[in-house]
Write an enzyme that holds these catalytic residues in place. Structure first.
Site, PDB file in Angstrom:
ATOM      1  CG  HIS A  25      -2.029   0.967   1.182  1.00 33.56           C
ATOM      2  ND1 HIS A  25      -1.871   2.296   1.511  1.00 33.56           N
ATOM      3  CD2 HIS A  25      -3.328   0.811   0.821  1.00 33.56           C
ATOM      4  CE1 HIS A  25      -3.033   2.916   1.357  1.00 33.56           C
ATOM      5  NE2 HIS A  25      -3.928   2.043   0.946  1.00 33.56           N
ATOM      6  CG  ASP A  58      -7.956  -3.180  -2.730  1.00 35.16           C
ATOM      7  OD1 ASP A  58      -9.112  -2.743  -2.649  1.00 35.16           O
ATOM      8  OD2 ASP A  58      -6.955  -2.450  -2.808  1.00 35.16           O
TER       9      ASP A  58
END
Length: 429
Positions: free
Chosen positions: A306, A363
Protein backbone atom coordinates in the site's frame (compact mmCIF):
# COMPACT_ATOMS: atom_id res chain seq x y z
CA UNK A 1 8.60 28.07 21.18
CA UNK A 2 7.35 27.24 17.68
CA UNK A 3 9.43 24.86 15.60
CA UNK A 4 10.93 26.13 12.34
CA UNK A 5 13.30 24.98 9.62
CA UNK A 6 15.88 27.12 7.82
CA UNK A 7 16.18 27.19 4.05
CA UNK A 8 19.33 28.68 2.55
CA UNK A 9 19.10 29.70 -1.11
CA UNK A 10 21.55 31.87 -3.02
CA UNK A 11 23.20 32.97 0.18
CA UNK A 12 19.98 34.11 1.84
CA UNK A 13 18.31 32.39 4.80
CA UNK A 14 14.57 31.83 5.01
CA UNK A 15 12.68 30.61 8.07
CA UNK A 16 9.78 28.23 7.43
CA UNK A 17 7.32 27.32 10.23
CA UNK A 18 6.49 23.74 11.21
CA UNK A 19 2.85 22.63 11.51
CA UNK A 20 2.34 19.75 13.93
CA UNK A 21 -0.66 17.42 13.80
CA UNK A 22 -2.24 16.00 16.94
CA UNK A 23 -1.07 12.61 15.65
CA UNK A 24 1.45 11.64 13.02
CA UNK A 25 2.77 14.05 10.44
CA UNK A 26 4.73 17.23 10.93
CA UNK A 27 4.80 19.59 7.96
CA UNK A 28 6.98 22.39 6.71
CA UNK A 29 4.64 25.27 5.87
CA UNK A 30 5.69 26.36 2.36
CA UNK A 31 2.59 28.42 1.58
CA UNK A 32 4.72 31.59 1.30
CA UNK A 33 7.71 29.88 -0.35
CA UNK A 34 7.20 31.14 -3.89
CA UNK A 35 6.44 34.71 -2.86
CA UNK A 36 9.50 34.94 -0.60
CA UNK A 37 12.06 32.86 -2.50
CA UNK A 38 10.75 32.45 -6.05
CA UNK A 39 10.96 28.66 -5.60
CA UNK A 40 8.30 25.99 -5.77
CA UNK A 41 8.53 22.36 -4.63
CA UNK A 42 8.53 19.29 -6.88
CA UNK A 43 6.69 16.23 -5.56
CA UNK A 44 5.26 13.78 -8.15
CA UNK A 45 2.13 12.12 -6.82
CA UNK A 46 2.18 14.50 -3.83
CA UNK A 47 3.69 11.73 -1.70
CA UNK A 48 5.39 14.24 0.63
CA UNK A 49 2.93 17.11 0.32
CA UNK A 50 0.10 17.97 2.71
CA UNK A 51 -2.74 19.62 0.81
CA UNK A 52 -4.83 20.50 3.85
CA UNK A 53 -5.27 20.27 7.60
CA UNK A 54 -8.06 17.83 8.44
CA UNK A 55 -9.95 16.62 11.51
CA UNK A 56 -11.58 13.63 9.84
CA UNK A 57 -9.32 10.59 9.50
CA UNK A 58 -5.91 9.62 10.81
CA UNK A 59 -3.84 6.69 9.62
CA UNK A 60 -0.39 5.56 10.63
CA UNK A 61 1.03 3.37 7.92
CA UNK A 62 3.98 2.22 10.00
CA UNK A 63 1.89 1.02 12.94
CA UNK A 64 -1.20 -0.03 10.99
CA UNK A 65 -3.60 2.41 12.69
CA UNK A 66 -6.79 3.85 11.18
CA UNK A 67 -9.02 6.26 13.13
CA UNK A 68 -12.30 7.91 12.09
CA UNK A 69 -12.63 11.11 14.14
CA UNK A 70 -10.28 9.49 16.65
CA UNK A 71 -12.18 6.20 16.98
CA UNK A 72 -10.31 3.02 15.93
CA UNK A 73 -11.71 1.31 12.85
CA UNK A 74 -11.78 -1.98 14.76
CA UNK A 75 -14.26 -0.57 17.30
CA UNK A 76 -16.51 0.91 14.63
CA UNK A 77 -16.55 -2.35 12.64
CA UNK A 78 -17.54 -4.26 15.79
CA UNK A 79 -20.01 -1.91 17.42
CA UNK A 80 -21.28 0.65 14.89
CA UNK A 81 -23.20 0.54 11.62
CA UNK A 82 -22.73 2.38 8.35
CA UNK A 83 -25.38 5.05 8.97
CA UNK A 84 -23.95 5.92 12.38
CA UNK A 85 -20.39 5.90 11.00
CA UNK A 86 -21.51 8.20 8.18
CA UNK A 87 -22.92 10.64 10.73
CA UNK A 88 -19.66 10.46 12.69
CA UNK A 89 -17.53 11.29 9.65
CA UNK A 90 -19.78 14.04 8.34
CA UNK A 91 -20.71 15.76 11.62
CA UNK A 92 -17.59 15.05 13.67
CA UNK A 93 -19.12 13.15 16.60
CA UNK A 94 -21.16 10.06 17.38
CA UNK A 95 -24.86 10.95 17.30
CA UNK A 96 -27.20 10.80 20.28
CA UNK A 97 -30.46 8.93 19.76
CA UNK A 98 -32.47 11.89 18.46
CA UNK A 99 -29.69 12.93 16.07
CA UNK A 100 -29.38 9.38 14.77
CA UNK A 101 -33.15 9.02 14.34
CA UNK A 102 -33.33 12.30 12.41
CA UNK A 103 -30.38 11.40 10.18
CA UNK A 104 -31.59 7.85 9.52
CA UNK A 105 -35.14 9.05 8.76
CA UNK A 106 -34.02 11.51 6.09
CA UNK A 107 -31.55 9.12 4.49
CA UNK A 108 -34.28 6.47 4.36
CA UNK A 109 -36.97 8.73 2.94
CA UNK A 110 -34.81 10.26 0.20
CA UNK A 111 -33.96 6.89 -1.37
CA UNK A 112 -36.36 7.16 -4.32
CA UNK A 113 -35.07 8.90 -7.41
CA UNK A 114 -37.07 11.21 -9.66
CA UNK A 115 -38.96 9.15 -12.25
CA UNK A 116 -37.31 11.15 -15.03
CA UNK A 117 -33.91 9.88 -13.87
CA UNK A 118 -34.95 6.43 -15.02
CA UNK A 119 -35.08 7.81 -18.56
CA UNK A 120 -31.35 8.49 -18.39
CA UNK A 121 -30.68 4.77 -18.16
CA UNK A 122 -32.46 4.23 -21.47
CA UNK A 123 -29.84 6.39 -23.17
CA UNK A 124 -26.96 4.13 -22.17
CA UNK A 125 -25.85 1.08 -24.18
CA UNK A 126 -27.28 -2.27 -23.15
CA UNK A 127 -24.26 -3.33 -21.09
CA UNK A 128 -22.61 -0.22 -19.63
CA UNK A 129 -20.09 -0.38 -16.83
CA UNK A 130 -21.98 0.51 -13.62
CA UNK A 131 -19.30 2.98 -12.49
CA UNK A 132 -19.72 5.10 -15.62
CA UNK A 133 -23.48 5.07 -15.15
CA UNK A 134 -23.27 5.91 -11.44
CA UNK A 135 -21.01 8.90 -12.01
CA UNK A 136 -23.18 10.23 -14.84
CA UNK A 137 -26.43 9.86 -12.90
CA UNK A 138 -24.99 11.34 -9.69
CA UNK A 139 -23.77 14.31 -11.72
CA UNK A 140 -27.25 14.68 -13.22
CA UNK A 141 -28.73 15.27 -9.75
CA UNK A 142 -27.43 18.84 -10.04
CA UNK A 143 -29.96 19.33 -12.86
CA UNK A 144 -32.87 17.98 -10.82
CA UNK A 145 -32.14 20.18 -7.80
CA UNK A 146 -30.90 23.36 -9.47
CA UNK A 147 -32.46 25.63 -6.87
CA UNK A 148 -30.54 23.96 -4.04
CA UNK A 149 -26.88 24.11 -5.07
CA UNK A 150 -25.64 26.94 -2.84
CA UNK A 151 -22.42 25.58 -1.32
CA UNK A 152 -22.59 28.12 1.51
CA UNK A 153 -26.17 27.43 2.59
CA UNK A 154 -26.12 24.92 5.46
CA UNK A 155 -29.70 23.76 4.95
CA UNK A 156 -29.23 23.15 1.23
CA UNK A 157 -26.02 21.24 1.96
CA UNK A 158 -27.81 19.11 4.56
CA UNK A 159 -30.49 18.18 2.03
CA UNK A 160 -27.84 17.33 -0.57
CA UNK A 161 -26.06 15.10 1.98
CA UNK A 162 -29.25 13.19 2.74
CA UNK A 163 -30.07 12.84 -0.94
CA UNK A 164 -26.65 11.53 -1.92
CA UNK A 165 -26.42 8.98 0.88
CA UNK A 166 -29.97 7.82 0.19
CA UNK A 167 -29.93 7.79 -3.61
CA UNK A 168 -26.49 6.38 -4.44
CA UNK A 169 -27.50 2.78 -3.50
CA UNK A 170 -30.63 3.18 -5.64
CA UNK A 171 -28.63 4.62 -8.54
CA UNK A 172 -26.06 1.82 -8.15
CA UNK A 173 -28.65 -0.95 -8.06
CA UNK A 174 -30.39 0.50 -11.13
CA UNK A 175 -27.01 0.61 -12.89
CA UNK A 176 -26.64 -3.12 -12.28
CA UNK A 177 -30.20 -3.86 -13.36
CA UNK A 178 -29.61 -1.90 -16.55
CA UNK A 179 -26.48 -3.95 -17.29
CA UNK A 180 -28.39 -7.24 -17.09
CA UNK A 181 -31.64 -6.07 -18.69
CA UNK A 182 -33.89 -6.46 -15.64
CA UNK A 183 -36.59 -4.05 -14.41
CA UNK A 184 -35.78 -1.63 -11.61
CA UNK A 185 -37.02 -2.27 -8.07
CA UNK A 186 -38.24 0.59 -5.91
CA UNK A 187 -36.53 1.10 -2.54
CA UNK A 188 -38.28 -0.23 0.56
CA UNK A 189 -38.30 2.20 3.51
CA UNK A 190 -38.91 -0.61 6.02
CA UNK A 191 -35.50 -2.14 5.25
CA UNK A 192 -32.10 -1.13 6.60
CA UNK A 193 -29.59 0.68 4.40
CA UNK A 194 -27.79 -2.47 3.23
CA UNK A 195 -30.95 -4.61 3.16
CA UNK A 196 -32.56 -2.06 0.89
CA UNK A 197 -29.61 -2.06 -1.49
CA UNK A 198 -29.52 -5.86 -1.67
CA UNK A 199 -33.26 -5.96 -2.28
CA UNK A 200 -32.99 -3.51 -5.17
CA UNK A 201 -30.03 -5.48 -6.57
CA UNK A 202 -31.51 -8.96 -6.50
CA UNK A 203 -35.30 -8.77 -6.33
CA UNK A 204 -37.44 -9.18 -9.43
CA UNK A 205 -41.20 -9.20 -10.16
CA UNK A 206 -41.30 -12.98 -10.66
CA UNK A 207 -40.57 -14.10 -7.11
CA UNK A 208 -40.09 -12.84 -3.58
CA UNK A 209 -36.58 -12.00 -2.44
CA UNK A 210 -35.68 -12.20 1.23
CA UNK A 211 -32.46 -10.54 2.33
CA UNK A 212 -30.13 -12.76 4.35
CA UNK A 213 -29.37 -10.89 7.63
CA UNK A 214 -25.77 -12.17 7.56
CA UNK A 215 -25.21 -10.83 4.07
CA UNK A 216 -26.65 -7.45 5.04
CA UNK A 217 -24.48 -7.29 8.17
CA UNK A 218 -21.30 -8.25 6.32
CA UNK A 219 -21.99 -5.66 3.63
CA UNK A 220 -22.57 -3.02 6.30
CA UNK A 221 -19.14 -3.75 7.83
CA UNK A 222 -17.47 -3.59 4.41
CA UNK A 223 -19.00 -0.16 3.82
CA UNK A 224 -17.68 1.03 7.19
CA UNK A 225 -14.18 -0.16 6.31
CA UNK A 226 -14.27 1.81 3.05
CA UNK A 227 -15.92 4.95 4.46
CA UNK A 228 -12.81 7.14 4.49
CA UNK A 229 -9.07 6.85 4.06
CA UNK A 230 -7.51 10.30 4.33
CA UNK A 231 -6.29 12.13 1.19
CA UNK A 232 -6.51 9.32 -1.36
CA UNK A 233 -6.95 9.90 -5.09
CA UNK A 234 -10.76 10.09 -5.16
CA UNK A 235 -11.03 12.15 -1.96
CA UNK A 236 -8.41 14.56 -3.27
CA UNK A 237 -10.43 14.77 -6.49
CA UNK A 238 -13.61 15.65 -4.59
CA UNK A 239 -11.69 18.34 -2.71
CA UNK A 240 -10.06 19.74 -5.85
CA UNK A 241 -13.36 19.95 -7.74
CA UNK A 242 -15.07 21.35 -4.65
CA UNK A 243 -12.38 24.03 -4.35
CA UNK A 244 -13.96 25.80 -7.31
CA UNK A 245 -17.12 26.10 -5.14
CA UNK A 246 -18.64 23.38 -7.30
CA UNK A 247 -21.76 21.74 -5.87
CA UNK A 248 -21.62 18.50 -3.88
CA UNK A 249 -23.30 16.33 -6.55
CA UNK A 250 -20.79 17.23 -9.26
CA UNK A 251 -17.84 16.93 -6.88
CA UNK A 252 -18.90 13.41 -5.86
CA UNK A 253 -19.49 12.49 -9.51
CA UNK A 254 -15.86 13.36 -10.20
CA UNK A 255 -14.78 11.31 -7.18
CA UNK A 256 -16.57 8.25 -8.56
CA UNK A 257 -14.64 8.50 -11.80
CA UNK A 258 -11.35 8.85 -9.89
CA UNK A 259 -12.23 5.76 -7.85
CA UNK A 260 -12.90 3.70 -10.97
CA UNK A 261 -9.22 3.31 -11.87
CA UNK A 262 -7.58 -0.10 -11.30
CA UNK A 263 -4.95 1.46 -9.02
CA UNK A 264 -7.70 2.69 -6.68
CA UNK A 265 -11.23 1.30 -6.47
CA UNK A 266 -10.71 -1.36 -9.10
CA UNK A 267 -7.93 -3.12 -7.20
CA UNK A 268 -10.14 -5.79 -5.58
CA UNK A 269 -11.37 -6.79 -9.02
CA UNK A 270 -7.74 -7.21 -10.07
CA UNK A 271 -7.19 -9.49 -7.07
CA UNK A 272 -10.04 -11.78 -8.11
CA UNK A 273 -8.70 -11.91 -11.67
CA UNK A 274 -5.22 -12.75 -10.35
CA UNK A 275 -6.52 -15.55 -8.11
CA UNK A 276 -8.53 -16.90 -11.03
CA UNK A 277 -5.39 -16.87 -13.20
CA UNK A 278 -3.52 -18.90 -10.58
CA UNK A 279 -6.36 -21.40 -10.32
CA UNK A 280 -6.69 -21.76 -14.09
CA UNK A 281 -2.95 -22.47 -14.32
CA UNK A 282 -3.24 -25.40 -11.90
CA UNK A 283 -3.16 -23.63 -8.55
CA UNK A 284 0.62 -23.72 -8.03
CA UNK A 285 0.87 -20.71 -5.71
CA UNK A 286 4.63 -20.98 -5.18
CA UNK A 287 5.17 -20.73 -8.92
CA UNK A 288 3.34 -17.40 -9.06
CA UNK A 289 5.11 -16.07 -5.98
CA UNK A 290 8.41 -16.75 -7.76
CA UNK A 291 7.09 -15.04 -10.89
CA UNK A 292 6.17 -11.96 -8.84
CA UNK A 293 9.71 -11.81 -7.44
CA UNK A 294 11.25 -11.98 -10.92
CA UNK A 295 11.87 -8.44 -12.16
CA UNK A 296 11.90 -9.69 -15.75
CA UNK A 297 8.44 -11.26 -15.40
CA UNK A 298 5.44 -8.93 -15.95
CA UNK A 299 3.29 -10.86 -13.46
CA UNK A 300 2.54 -9.00 -10.23
CA UNK A 301 0.71 -10.09 -7.10
CA UNK A 302 -2.32 -7.87 -6.58
CA UNK A 303 -3.61 -7.02 -3.10
CA UNK A 304 -0.19 -6.74 -1.45
CA UNK A 305 1.41 -3.50 -0.32
CA UNK A 306 0.00 0.00 0.00
CA UNK A 307 1.18 3.53 -0.70
CA UNK A 308 0.74 4.46 2.97
CA UNK A 309 0.69 1.23 5.00
CA UNK A 310 4.08 -0.33 5.68
CA UNK A 311 2.50 -2.73 8.13
CA UNK A 312 -0.71 -4.77 8.10
CA UNK A 313 -3.61 -2.70 6.82
CA UNK A 314 -5.93 -2.85 9.89
CA UNK A 315 -8.91 -3.22 7.56
CA UNK A 316 -7.40 -6.35 6.00
CA UNK A 317 -7.30 -8.10 9.39
CA UNK A 318 -11.02 -7.41 9.88
CA UNK A 319 -11.89 -8.51 6.36
CA UNK A 320 -9.87 -11.72 6.61
CA UNK A 321 -11.82 -12.75 9.70
CA UNK A 322 -15.03 -11.68 8.00
CA UNK A 323 -14.23 -13.78 4.93
CA UNK A 324 -13.90 -16.94 7.01
CA UNK A 325 -17.21 -16.22 8.78
CA UNK A 326 -19.01 -15.64 5.50
CA UNK A 327 -17.75 -18.79 3.82
CA UNK A 328 -18.36 -20.92 6.90
CA UNK A 329 -21.88 -19.67 7.66
CA UNK A 330 -22.99 -19.68 4.04
CA UNK A 331 -21.48 -23.14 3.56
CA UNK A 332 -19.48 -22.06 0.54
CA UNK A 333 -16.52 -23.95 -0.87
CA UNK A 334 -14.49 -21.29 -2.64
CA UNK A 335 -11.25 -22.47 -4.27
CA UNK A 336 -10.08 -18.87 -4.68
CA UNK A 337 -10.15 -18.42 -0.89
CA UNK A 338 -7.86 -21.42 -0.48
CA UNK A 339 -5.47 -19.95 -3.03
CA UNK A 340 -5.58 -16.58 -1.25
CA UNK A 341 -4.73 -18.20 2.10
CA UNK A 342 -1.82 -20.11 0.58
CA UNK A 343 -0.59 -16.96 -1.12
CA UNK A 344 -0.74 -14.95 2.10
CA UNK A 345 1.02 -17.68 4.11
CA UNK A 346 3.91 -17.95 1.64
CA UNK A 347 4.29 -14.19 1.18
CA UNK A 348 4.36 -13.42 4.90
CA UNK A 349 7.29 -15.81 5.39
CA UNK A 350 9.24 -14.80 2.29
CA UNK A 351 12.19 -12.44 2.80
CA UNK A 352 11.38 -10.65 -0.46
CA UNK A 353 7.93 -9.57 0.74
CA UNK A 354 9.08 -8.95 4.31
CA UNK A 355 11.94 -6.67 3.22
CA UNK A 356 9.62 -4.66 1.00
CA UNK A 357 6.87 -4.62 3.66
CA UNK A 358 4.34 -6.07 1.24
CA UNK A 359 1.47 -7.06 3.50
CA UNK A 360 -2.06 -7.99 2.38
CA UNK A 361 -4.19 -4.87 1.97
CA UNK A 362 -7.94 -4.25 2.12
CA UNK A 363 -8.43 -5.33 -1.50
CA UNK A 364 -6.94 -8.79 -0.95
CA UNK A 365 -10.01 -10.24 0.76
CA UNK A 366 -12.81 -7.77 -0.02
CA UNK A 367 -13.28 -9.05 -3.57
CA UNK A 368 -13.65 -12.61 -2.26
CA UNK A 369 -16.38 -11.50 0.14
CA UNK A 370 -18.24 -9.58 -2.55
CA UNK A 371 -18.01 -12.67 -4.74
CA UNK A 372 -19.45 -14.77 -1.90
CA UNK A 373 -22.31 -12.27 -1.54
CA UNK A 374 -23.00 -12.76 -5.28
CA UNK A 375 -22.02 -9.18 -6.10
CA UNK A 376 -20.77 -9.27 -9.73
CA UNK A 377 -17.19 -8.26 -10.38
CA UNK A 378 -18.05 -5.09 -12.31
CA UNK A 379 -19.97 -3.88 -9.24
CA UNK A 380 -16.94 -4.14 -6.91
CA UNK A 381 -15.81 -0.53 -7.45
CA UNK A 382 -19.44 0.60 -7.10
CA UNK A 383 -19.56 -0.97 -3.64
CA UNK A 384 -16.38 0.93 -2.84
CA UNK A 385 -18.07 4.17 -4.01
CA UNK A 386 -21.12 3.61 -1.80
CA UNK A 387 -18.82 3.01 1.16
CA UNK A 388 -16.52 5.96 0.44
CA UNK A 389 -19.39 8.44 -0.03
CA UNK A 390 -19.56 9.72 3.59
CA UNK A 391 -15.81 10.35 3.53
CA UNK A 392 -16.11 12.33 0.31
CA UNK A 393 -18.96 14.36 1.80
CA UNK A 394 -17.07 15.01 5.03
CA UNK A 395 -13.98 16.27 3.18
CA UNK A 396 -16.06 18.45 0.84
CA UNK A 397 -17.77 20.08 3.85
CA UNK A 398 -14.49 20.53 5.70
CA UNK A 399 -12.98 22.20 2.64
CA UNK A 400 -15.85 24.68 2.28
CA UNK A 401 -15.36 25.82 5.88
CA UNK A 402 -11.56 25.90 5.81
CA UNK A 403 -10.14 29.21 7.06
CA UNK A 404 -7.28 28.73 4.59
CA UNK A 405 -9.64 27.96 1.68
CA UNK A 406 -8.11 28.39 -1.75
CA UNK A 407 -9.03 27.03 -5.15
CA UNK A 408 -6.73 24.13 -5.97
CA UNK A 409 -4.07 25.22 -8.41
CA UNK A 410 -0.86 23.12 -8.36
CA UNK A 411 2.27 24.58 -9.94
CA UNK A 412 4.40 22.82 -12.53
CA UNK A 413 8.00 22.81 -13.72
CA UNK A 414 7.90 23.47 -17.45
CA UNK A 415 10.36 21.39 -19.48
CA UNK A 416 9.15 22.23 -22.98
CA UNK A 417 10.61 24.30 -25.80
CA UNK A 418 11.62 27.87 -25.09
CA UNK A 419 10.00 30.80 -26.91
CA UNK A 420 10.13 30.26 -30.66
CA UNK A 421 8.63 32.14 -33.59
CA UNK A 422 5.70 30.87 -35.59
CA UNK A 423 6.69 29.25 -38.90
CA UNK A 424 4.32 29.78 -41.86
CA UNK A 425 3.03 26.54 -43.37
CA UNK A 426 4.89 26.98 -46.68
CA UNK A 427 8.23 27.22 -44.91
CA UNK A 428 7.81 24.06 -42.83
CA UNK A 429 9.71 20.95 -43.85
Amino acid sequence: MSKTVELIYQGKSYTLPIIEGTCGEQAVDISALRNTTGLITYDPGFVSTGSCQSDITFLDGEKGILLYRGIPIEQLAEHSNFIETSFLLIHGHLPNQSELDYFKHHVTHHSMVHESIKNLYDGFPNNPHPMAVCSAVVGSLATFYQDQLNVQNEREIEIAIHRLLAKLPTIAAYSYKKSIGQPFSYPQNALSYTENFLHMMFSNPCEDYEVDPLVAKVLDILLILHADHEQNCSTSTVRLVGSSRCNLYSSVSAGIYALWGPLHGGANQAVIEMLQTIQDAGGNVRQFVDKAKDNDDPFRLMGFGHRVYKNFDPRSKIIKKLAHEVFDKLGLNEPLLDIALQLEEIALKDDYFISKKLYPNVDFYSGLIYKALQIPVNMFPVMFAIGRLPGWIAHWIELQGDKDFKIGRPRQIYQGQEKTDYTPLKKRK
